[in-house]
Enzyme design. Structure first.
Site, short mmCIF file in Angstrom:
data_model
loop_
_atom_site.label_atom_id
_atom_site.label_comp_id
_atom_site.label_asym_id
_atom_site.label_seq_id
_atom_site.Cartn_x
_atom_site.Cartn_y
_atom_site.Cartn_z
N ARG A 108 0.83 -0.94 0.06
CA ARG A 108 -0.01 0.09 0.11
C ARG A 108 0.75 1.18 -0.01
O ARG A 108 1.58 1.37 0.94
CB ARG A 108 -0.86 -0.01 1.30
CG ARG A 108 -1.39 1.49 1.62
CD ARG A 108 -2.72 1.53 2.69
NE ARG A 108 -3.67 0.93 1.64
CZ ARG A 108 -5.04 0.78 2.31
NH1 ARG A 108 -5.23 1.64 3.27
NH2 ARG A 108 -5.98 0.28 1.66
N HIS A 135 -7.01 1.18 -6.69
CA HIS A 135 -7.19 0.37 -5.50
C HIS A 135 -7.94 -1.03 -6.08
O HIS A 135 -9.10 -1.12 -5.82
CB HIS A 135 -8.01 1.05 -4.66
CG HIS A 135 -8.15 0.37 -3.13
ND1 HIS A 135 -7.48 -0.83 -2.91
CD2 HIS A 135 -8.89 0.62 -2.05
CE1 HIS A 135 -7.55 -0.99 -1.54
NE2 HIS A 135 -8.25 -0.39 -1.24
N GLN A 138 -9.65 -3.65 -3.86
CA GLN A 138 -11.06 -3.21 -3.39
C GLN A 138 -12.03 -3.67 -4.42
O GLN A 138 -13.31 -4.01 -4.16
CB GLN A 138 -11.02 -1.63 -3.11
CG GLN A 138 -12.34 -1.08 -2.70
CD GLN A 138 -12.79 -1.61 -1.29
OE1 GLN A 138 -12.12 -1.53 -0.67
NE2 GLN A 138 -14.12 -1.91 -1.40
N ASP A 230 -16.97 7.10 -2.07
CA ASP A 230 -15.62 7.14 -1.37
C ASP A 230 -15.38 8.58 -0.49
O ASP A 230 -16.29 9.53 -0.95
CB ASP A 230 -14.64 6.76 -2.11
CG ASP A 230 -13.30 6.55 -1.57
OD1 ASP A 230 -13.17 6.52 -0.26
OD2 ASP A 230 -12.33 6.45 -2.24
N CYS A 270 -16.09 1.80 0.09
CA CYS A 270 -15.28 1.18 0.37
C CYS A 270 -14.61 1.21 1.96
O CYS A 270 -14.04 0.31 2.27
CB CYS A 270 -13.80 1.36 -0.46
SG CYS A 270 -13.54 3.05 -0.50
N ARG A 298 -13.50 -8.52 0.87
CA ARG A 298 -12.16 -8.00 0.81
C ARG A 298 -11.28 -9.24 0.79
O ARG A 298 -10.48 -9.87 0.23
CB ARG A 298 -11.56 -6.91 1.61
CG ARG A 298 -12.13 -5.64 1.28
CD ARG A 298 -11.66 -5.06 0.03
NE ARG A 298 -10.06 -5.23 0.03
CZ ARG A 298 -9.17 -4.01 0.38
NH1 ARG A 298 -10.07 -2.97 0.92
NH2 ARG A 298 -7.62 -4.14 0.43
N1 NVA Z 1 -9.49 6.88 -1.66
C1 NVA Z 1 -9.35 6.38 -0.63
C2 NVA Z 1 -9.62 4.99 -0.31
C3 NVA Z 1 -9.32 4.51 1.11
C4 NVA Z 1 -9.73 3.09 1.39
C5 NVA Z 1 -7.94 6.77 -0.10
O1 NVA Z 1 -6.90 6.57 -0.97
O2 NVA Z 1 -7.62 7.27 0.66
N1 CP Z 2 -11.13 -0.12 2.09
C1 CP Z 2 -10.02 -0.04 2.46
O1 CP Z 2 -8.96 -0.37 1.73
O2 CP Z 2 -9.95 0.18 3.78
P1 CP Z 2 -8.36 0.22 4.58
O3 CP Z 2 -7.89 1.78 4.27
O4 CP Z 2 -8.98 0.45 5.99
O5 CP Z 2 -7.43 -0.87 4.31
#
Ligand code: NVA
Ligand code: CP
Length: 312
Positions: A108, A135, A138, A230, A270, A298
Site C-alpha cells: 500500500r 485500488h 477493493q 468514497d 469502500c 475483501r
Molecule cells: N480513496 C481512499 C480509499 C481508502 C480505502 C484513499 O485513498 O484514501
Molecule cells: N477499503 C480499504 O482499503 O480500507 P483500509 O484503508 O482500512 O484498508
C-alpha cells in the site's frame, strides 16, 4: 485458469481480463461458502506474504493477514517506519530481498510508480493494496458484492458519486472490462484522470459498456443498480480536506439520492466513511446497503486472487 494467473502481478485493474476476473470471483464465492474447506485445503501452506504499508489501513491489513492465516500461510506486516521505502533502502533492493524470503508481496503506497517498481524487481507476485492511482483489490471485492446481490455484472450500471480518485479509476476499468456501465458524478476539477477515462472508454467500446462523467449526482444514479461513494479527501490529501468539503457539497449519497436510483439499487462504500460528508449514516444502514458485505468480501476476493497467483 489458475495457471494463467500463476506468478503474475496485480498492480492495475486492467491486468486481469474479463475471464480472469470471473475466475477469481467464482473462486472467491467458493471460498466464502465454506471457510472450513479453505482451512483444510490450506492453499498457502508454508507460504508467506510480506505486506508493505506506507499508509494506514484497517481492512487491507486485516483481510490479507486473516486471509493468509485461513489459507495456512503467514503474513508479515511492515509498517511505514520499518522499512522507510526509498529512504532507508531503495525500492529495487527491497523487492529483491523480500522476494528471496516471501512468496508474495502486497504493498500500500503513495506513488503508483512505487508498486510498479516493486513489481519490476520482485521475483514473486506483487499485489497493489492501494496506490494514489488505483485500488484494484477493493474493486474485486466490490464486484463480488455486486454479483452476490444482482447475480451478474454485465449490463448493470454502477454510479460513483464524488472524487475521481483511485477507487473510482479502478471501478471504471473494471466496469469497462466486464461490460458494466459506470457513471461518475464529480465536481469540475475532480474528474478521474483523462488518460484513464479515455482508455476505459476504448475498452468499454469492445464490451458494450458506457463510461460517463457527469456533474449531477441525480444524473449519475438514473437507472443505477449500485451507488458507490468514497471519501472526498484521500490519504495524502489531508491538507485539502476543508477545500474539498466546499467543492463536494451536494455530492452526498443519502436516502434522497437513493430514491432517484432503481428501487433495488445497493449502496457501496469502500470504507472508512466520513458520515455526514460523502455519505449519510442512514444510507449505510438501509436494507439496500452492502457496505459490510463489501468489507468482508475483501478477504474472500483476495484469498482467491492470492491462491491463484501463488499456485504451485
Ligand atoms: N480513496 C481512499 C480509499 C481508502 C480505502 C484513499 O485513498 O484514501
Ligand atoms: N477499503 C480499504 O482499503 O480500507 P483500509 O484503508 O482500512 O484498508
Amino acid at each position: 485458469m489458475a495457471s494463467s494467473l500463476r506468478g503474475r502481478h496485480f498492480i492495475d485493474m486492467k491486468n486481469l481480463s474479463r475471464d480472469e476476473i470471473t475466475a477469481v470471483l467464482d473462486h472467491a464465492d467458493e471460498m466464502k461458502r465454506d471457510r472450513n474447506a479453505v482451512r483444510k485445503a490450506a492453499p498457502m501452506f508454508g507460504k508467506t506474504m510480506a505486506m508493505i504499508f506506507q499508509k494506514p489501513s484497517l481492512r487491507t491489513r486485516v483481510s490479507f493477514e486473516t486471509g493468509m492465516t485461513l489459507m495456512g500461510g503467514h503474513a508479515i506486516y511492515l509498517s511505514p517506519n520499518d522499512i522507510s521505502l526509498g529512504i532507508r533502502e531503495t525500492i529495487e533492493d527491497i523487492a529483491i530481498v523480500l522476494s528471496r524470503f516471501a512468496d508474495v508481496i502486497m504493498a500500500r503506497v503513495f506513488g503508483h510508480d512505487i508498486v510498479e517498481g516493486l513489481a519490476k524487481y520482485s521475483r514473486v507476485p506483487v499485489i497493489n493494496g492501494l496506490s494514489d492511482a488505483e485500488h484494484p483489490c477493493q474493486i474485486l471485492a466490490d464486484l463480488q458484492t455486486i454479483r452476490e446481490r444482482k447475480h451478474r455484472l454485465e449490463g448493470l450500471t454502477t454510479a460513483f458519486i464524488g472524487d475521481g480518485n483511485n477507487v473510482c479509476v479502478s471501478m471504471m476499468y473494471a466496469g469497462a472490462i466486464v461490460g458494466m456501465n459506470v457513471a461518475v458524478a464529480c465536481p469540475a476539477g475532480y474528474e478521474p484522470p483523462q488518460p484513464a477515462t479515455d482508455e476505459c472508454r476504448a475498452i468499454a467500446a469492445k464490451t458494450g459498456a458506457t463510461i460517463r462523467i457527469v456533474r449531477e449526482p441525480a444524473d449519475a444514479v438514473q437507472n443505477a443498480d449500485a451507488v458507490y461513494t468514497d471519501v472526498w479527501a484521500s490519504m495524502g490529501q489531508e491538507s485539502e480536506a476543508a477545500k474539498r468539503r466546499e467543492a463536494f457539497r451536494g455530492f452526498q449519497v443519502n436516502m434522497a439520492l437513493m430514491r432517484q436510483a432503481r428501487p433495488d439499487a445497493i449502496v457501496l462504500h469502500c470504507l472508512p466513511a466520513h458520515y455526514g460528508e460523502e455519505i449519510d449514516y442512514a444510507a449505510t444502514r438501509s436494507p439496500n446497503s452492502a457496505i459490510f458485505d463489501e468489507a468482508e468480501n475483501r478477504m474472500h476476493a483476495q484469498n482467491a486472487l492470492v491462491a491463484m497467483l501463488c499456485a504451485d
